[in-house]
Motif scaffolding. Structure first.
Motif, PDB file in Angstrom:
ATOM      1  N   ILE A  13       0.874  -1.182   0.000  1.00 44.38           N
ATOM      2  CA  ILE A  13       0.000   0.000   0.000  1.00 44.38           C
ATOM      3  C   ILE A  13       0.899   1.216   0.000  1.00 44.38           C
ATOM      4  O   ILE A  13       1.850   1.300   0.797  1.00 44.38           O
ATOM      5  N   GLU A  73      -0.837   7.357  -3.922  1.00 48.64           N
ATOM      6  CA  GLU A  73      -0.950   7.771  -5.319  1.00 48.64           C
ATOM      7  C   GLU A  73      -0.170   9.074  -5.478  1.00 48.64           C
ATOM      8  O   GLU A  73      -0.431  10.063  -4.794  1.00 48.64           O
ATOM      9  N   LYS A  83       2.856   4.938  -8.631  1.00 54.30           N
ATOM     10  CA  LYS A  83       2.509   3.514  -8.601  1.00 54.30           C
ATOM     11  C   LYS A  83       3.188   2.730  -9.716  1.00 54.30           C
ATOM     12  O   LYS A  83       3.669   1.611  -9.495  1.00 54.30           O
ATOM     13  N   GLN A  97       5.564  -0.434  -9.060  1.00 51.39           N
ATOM     14  CA  GLN A  97       5.136  -1.735  -9.579  1.00 51.39           C
ATOM     15  C   GLN A  97       6.226  -2.348 -10.454  1.00 51.39           C
ATOM     16  O   GLN A  97       6.516  -3.547 -10.358  1.00 51.39           O
ATOM     17  N   ALA A 128      -5.144  -5.902  -8.086  1.00 51.67           N
ATOM     18  CA  ALA A 128      -5.104  -4.491  -7.693  1.00 51.67           C
ATOM     19  C   ALA A 128      -6.504  -4.072  -7.279  1.00 51.67           C
ATOM     20  O   ALA A 128      -7.178  -3.313  -7.981  1.00 51.67           O
ATOM     21  N   LYS A 173      -9.750  -2.341  -5.826  1.00 52.78           N
ATOM     22  CA  LYS A 173     -10.127  -0.962  -5.554  1.00 52.78           C
ATOM     23  C   LYS A 173     -10.962  -0.928  -4.281  1.00 52.78           C
ATOM     24  O   LYS A 173     -12.059  -1.492  -4.232  1.00 52.78           O
ATOM     25  N   LYS A 193      -8.595   6.478  -0.795  1.00 48.13           N
ATOM     26  CA  LYS A 193      -8.691   7.537  -1.790  1.00 48.13           C
ATOM     27  C   LYS A 193      -7.301   8.003  -2.228  1.00 48.13           C
ATOM     28  O   LYS A 193      -7.033   8.157  -3.415  1.00 48.13           O
ATOM     29  N   ASN A 242      -4.474   6.400  -1.309  1.00 44.94           N
ATOM     30  CA  ASN A 242      -3.596   5.242  -1.360  1.00 44.94           C
ATOM     31  C   ASN A 242      -4.123   4.212  -2.354  1.00 44.94           C
ATOM     32  O   ASN A 242      -5.313   4.170  -2.653  1.00 44.94           O
ATOM     33  N   TYR A 243      -3.226   3.358  -2.830  1.00 45.26           N
ATOM     34  CA  TYR A 243      -3.589   2.211  -3.649  1.00 45.26           C
ATOM     35  C   TYR A 243      -3.075   0.944  -2.972  1.00 45.26           C
ATOM     36  O   TYR A 243      -2.170   0.986  -2.126  1.00 45.26           O
ATOM     37  N   LEU A 287      -1.750  -3.009  -3.940  1.00 50.89           N
ATOM     38  CA  LEU A 287      -1.337  -3.962  -4.954  1.00 50.89           C
ATOM     39  C   LEU A 287      -0.949  -5.275  -4.290  1.00 50.89           C
ATOM     40  O   LEU A 287      -0.256  -5.273  -3.270  1.00 50.89           O
TER      41      LEU A 287
END
Length: 242
Positions: free
Chosen positions: A184, A187, A205, A209, A222, A224, A229, A231-232, A234
């Protein structure tokens, strides 16, 4: 300095970590250059104010804390797993993992900050969590033995890897065959992300990656999460040896 309960806990947890990683060595090329010199200096300071960081980390206004239950589900944590929480910080995910894996599982709280590990060790003892080992990580290695864990979790910490190639090599080694790596991070989108993110996080990201995939991992998922919001998340899987 007088011997206190907390100092005894720190000594015990660090010792356990040393025993657990006996024989583990820094992985990766020694010639790798730092990607962001000094990024971890404040966490290595002996005067680190842990209480200040606990208040900053464990607050509902912090996205990854507010989303912790969603993150736990997305990570796929199951009873009996052996998990490494890399960059454990104040340990709130470590404690979640401890309860989720149950008495047949185990959690390694890995951090480069002895002060954070002292806090985690004391908190675990007070809460009666006995399936956690604190491990003092290095700047180039997470200091875990080969094939020792099923899942490695890195939350808002990957951008703190000063030597990502070396650290990823140690992560790859520590994961068992077909093991899972959950990352995590923030973005980082110029013109969209906050100034703090643009100044603090070295890359977006896609770059992270690519680095992880080049280290021997394949992107598995990945997901959602509505609760994330800024953060992403993977999920990667360790590639089997060919």
């Amino acid at each position: 300095m007088p011997i206190t309960y907390r100092s005894l806990v720190l000594s015990a947890t660090i010792l356990l970590g040393m025993v657990a990683v006996a024989g583990a060595q820094d992985k990766g090329p020694a010639a790798e250059q730092s990607v962001k010199p000094g990024i971890n200096e404040k966490f290595l300071d002996e005067s680190l104010d842990v209480d200040r960081w606990v208040k900053q980390f464990e607050v509902e206004s912090r996205e990854v804390y507010h989303a912790r239950e969603d993150v736990l589900k997305a990570a796929g944590v199951k009873p009996g797993m052996r998990i490494a929480d890399v960059g454990a910080g104040s340990g709130f995910y470590t404690r979640l993992f401890s309860r989720a894996v149950g008495p047949k599982g185990w959690v390694y709280a890995v951090d480069i900050s002895p002060k954070f590990l002292q806090h985690i060790g004391g908190s675990n003892a007070e809460l009666g969590l006995h399936n956690i080992t604190c491990v003092l990580g290095g700047e180039r290695s997470i200091q875990l033995p080969p094939d020792s864990v099923d899942l490695i979790f890195i939350c808002d910490t990957y951008h703190h890897f000063e030597y990502p190639q070396s650290t990823l090599a140690s992560i790859h080694s520590a994961l068992r065959e077909d093991g899972v790596l959950v990352v995590i991070d923030f973005e980082r989108i110029p013109g969209t992300s906050r100034k703090w993110t643009l100044d603090h996080v070295r890359a977006g990201k896609e770059v992270f990656q690519q680095e992880i995939e080049q280290a021997g991992f394949a992107l598995d998922e990945a997901p959602k999460l509505d609760s994330l919001k800024e953060n992403y998340l993977l999920k990667f899987r360790k590639k089997s040896a060919e």
